[in-house]
Design a protein around this motif. Structure first.
Motif, PDB file in Angstrom:
ATOM      1  N   TYR A 134       0.715  -1.220  -0.055  1.00 18.49           N
ATOM      2  CA  TYR A 134       0.007  -0.114  -0.040  1.00 18.49           C
ATOM      3  C   TYR A 134       0.684   1.317   0.078  1.00 18.49           C
ATOM      4  N   THR A 184       4.865   2.905   1.611  1.00 18.93           N
ATOM      5  CA  THR A 184       5.516   1.408   2.066  1.00 18.93           C
ATOM      6  C   THR A 184       7.033   1.008   1.449  1.00 18.93           C
ATOM      7  N   GLN A 200       8.535   0.192   6.643  1.00 13.91           N
ATOM      8  CA  GLN A 200       7.542   1.074   7.050  1.00 13.91           C
ATOM      9  C   GLN A 200       6.349   0.999   5.923  1.00 13.91           C
ATOM     10  N   GLY A 201       5.254   1.541   6.496  1.00 13.07           N
ATOM     11  CA  GLY A 201       4.145   1.203   5.717  1.00 13.07           C
ATOM     12  C   GLY A 201       3.015   0.360   6.176  1.00 13.07           C
ATOM     13  N   GLN A 202       2.406   0.128   5.051  1.00 12.16           N
ATOM     14  CA  GLN A 202       1.200  -1.093   5.438  1.00 12.16           C
ATOM     15  C   GLN A 202       1.361  -2.241   4.240  1.00 12.16           C
ATOM     16  N   ARG A 234      -0.501  -6.520   3.343  1.00  9.40           N
ATOM     17  CA  ARG A 234      -1.140  -7.550   3.412  1.00  9.40           C
ATOM     18  C   ARG A 234      -0.617  -8.864   2.853  1.00  9.40           C
ATOM     19  N   GLN A 264      -2.295  -8.782   8.191  1.00  7.41           N
ATOM     20  CA  GLN A 264      -2.429  -7.303   8.052  1.00  7.41           C
ATOM     21  C   GLN A 264      -1.250  -6.724   8.891  1.00  7.41           C
ATOM     22  N   SER A 292       1.163  -3.228   9.882  1.00  6.08           N
ATOM     23  CA  SER A 292       1.426  -1.721   9.848  1.00  6.08           C
ATOM     24  C   SER A 292       2.592  -1.547  10.486  1.00  6.08           C
ATOM     25  N   ASP A 307       5.487   1.910  11.745  1.00  4.06           N
ATOM     26  CA  ASP A 307       5.673   3.049  11.617  1.00  4.06           C
ATOM     27  C   ASP A 307       6.826   3.168  12.704  1.00  4.06           C
ATOM     28  N   THR A 319       4.788  -1.492  15.448  1.00  3.02           N
ATOM     29  CA  THR A 319       4.432  -2.569  14.561  1.00  3.02           C
ATOM     30  C   THR A 319       3.159  -3.218  15.076  1.00  3.02           C
ATOM     31  N   ASP A 320       1.747  -3.295  14.165  1.00  4.71           N
ATOM     32  CA  ASP A 320       0.761  -3.748  14.413  1.00  4.71           C
ATOM     33  C   ASP A 320       0.571  -4.885  13.484  1.00  4.71           C
TER      34      ASP A 320
END
Length: 442
Positions: free
Chosen positions: A136, A139, A166-168, A170, A200, A202, A204, A208-209
């Motif tokens: 996405y 990223t 970095q970024g998102q 899937r 997924q 994410s 920054d 990290t999620d």
């Protein structure tokens, strides 16, 4: 003249000056049979070691030897940049499919309108991708390792190691192959190992999620902290901390949106075709995911429709956020745009809901890739397009709606209950795909 006398381990002799001199005799000359047995035993031990080690070494090489494989990168929107290595200063602009993304490459999605798909493993002798990463905007991804076993008889899985700086993104690892796919993802805060499923991630600079949509992930933080995260759960980690108890990511009101379960337990299909060849819906596996394939190829200039419907029946009064997300791929449409009434999209999603006053309403969004103005028939140029958008053909496109609670409230009245979700293809002839359907509330 010398004289010698045998005296056990030594002999004596007279030197030229008349003195006696004692000389040692090697012990092996005393007992040559013992030496012969020792040589035989050592030789036998070496033979036994070779008999064991050579087959084990061959077996190890056959099982664990790998060969690197190139990945496939496909831009969906905008232009992706590829650096041949993480330290390269000159990027390559990617505007079409590239099948030569090598280990050590860095992929950058630069702006807010960029999307792309990284195909991780291509099955030998086929164009089928067994796993993929959806990239996405804003990223940065490093391709650290993509390996397949060198020998076909090896039982080891395909191995992929990526780094999301970095970024998102899937990640889809539903291989459907006899050989498994092991995917590891590094982030600045730790490491994640993925089983078959949909995930997924994410990243920054602070955190990290990780959200597990389906499947199971193992999250590793530091040297000794490790946790297994099941479907529908979320964890986070920073450089210094780690969420030891996974929490509910969000609530997804759609069941079996990845079609991993029997379809007719959760989805109902309907075909509309009067006195003509009807269309069909097939559940197949493509590019590491299971998808619903809508297809109708028959007589032209007659209306047909194929539809999937799920009974949702969920109250949404307590939520202030609701968003629909799905992946769409359009392969063919004989009718340009959405037809002259703007109702015949090669794929359209429609949400049926009851508002706070008890009135049943509908909200929908359609997708097409053939513009009426580009059709051979000039009379189609003025066909309207309402409630839909043009997307790239032959590529996976991720659509995420705005917050439908706010949108529908601004357009009329707030939704109170979601009744049904419809996904359908209509027109004359068409081929389209849909996957990973989520209706997220929080």
């Amino acid at each position: 003249m010398n004289s010698q006398f045998s005296r056990g381990l030594a002999t004596e002799s007279i030197t030229p000056n008349g003195a006696w001199e004692t000389q040692s005799v090697p012990r092996w000359r005393e007992n040559p049979e013992r030496l012969a047995w020792l040589v035989l035993l050592i030789s036998f031990a070496i033979f036994v070691m070779l008999v064991i080690l050579v087959p084990l070494s061959i077996r190890y090489v056959v099982r664990y030897a790998t060969v690197s494989q190139d990945a496939r990168l496909e831009p969906i929107l905008g232009t992706l940049l590829v650096y041949p290595s993480a330290t390269s200063s000159e990027p390559i602009a990617i505007t079409g499919v590239r099948n030569d993304i090598k280990e050590g490459s860095r992929i950058v999605a630069t702006d807010d309108s960029t999307q792309g798909t990284l195909g991780l493993i291509t099955q030998k002798g086929s164009d089928e991708v067994l796993g993929s990463m959806q990239i996405y905007p804003n990223t940065v991804v490093d391709v650290l390792r993509i390996r397949r076993p060198f020998f076909e008889r090896s039982p080891e899985p395909y191995q992929v190691r990526l780094a999301l700086q970095q970024g998102q993104a899937r990640i889809f690892t539903n291989t459907g192959s006899d050989r498994g796919l092991h995917v590891e993802l590094q982030t600045p805060h730790g490491q994640v190992s993925f089983g078959a499923g949909s995930y997924q991630v994410s990243v920054d600079e602070n955190q990290t999620d990780i959200i597990v949509r389906s499947g199971q992930a193992t999250v590793i933080h530091g040297q000794n902290e490790e946790i297994v995260v099941d479907a529908g759960r979320r964890v986070w980690m920073t450089r210094d901390d780690f969420s030891h108890n996974p929490v509910s990511a969000e609530q997804n009101l759609i069941r079996n949106g990845d079609f991993s379960e029997p379809m007719f337990d959760t989805w109902q299909s309907r075909v509309e075709a009067e006195n003509t060849t009807p269309g069909s819906i097939n559940i197949v596996e493509r590019e590491g995911r299971r998808i619903a394939h809508f297809i109708r190829m028959g007589e032209e200039n007659v209306h047909t429709e194929v539809r999937l419907t799920q009974e949702v029946n969920k109250d949404v009064n307590v939520y202030d956020y609701m968003s629909l997300q799905l992946d769409v791929k359009l392969l063919f449409q004989s009718l340009a745009g959405a037809g002259y009434l703007s109702t015949e999209f090669p794929l359209r999603v429609e949400l049926e809901y009851t508002d706070i006053y008890g009135k049943v309403e509908r909200w929908g969004h359609g997708f097409y890739f053939r513009d009426p103005k580009e059709d051979d028939d000039p009379s189609n140029d003025n066909w309207p397009i309402r409630g839909g958008e043009r997307i790239p053909g032959f590529k996976w496109y991720t659509y995420q709606s705005p917050n439908l609670i706010e949108l529908l409230a601004a357009q009329g009245t707030r939704p109170a209950r979601v009744n049904k979700l419809h996904i359908y293809a209509s027109g004359h002839n068409y081929q389209s795909m849909v996957s990973e359907i989520y209706l997220i509330v929080r």
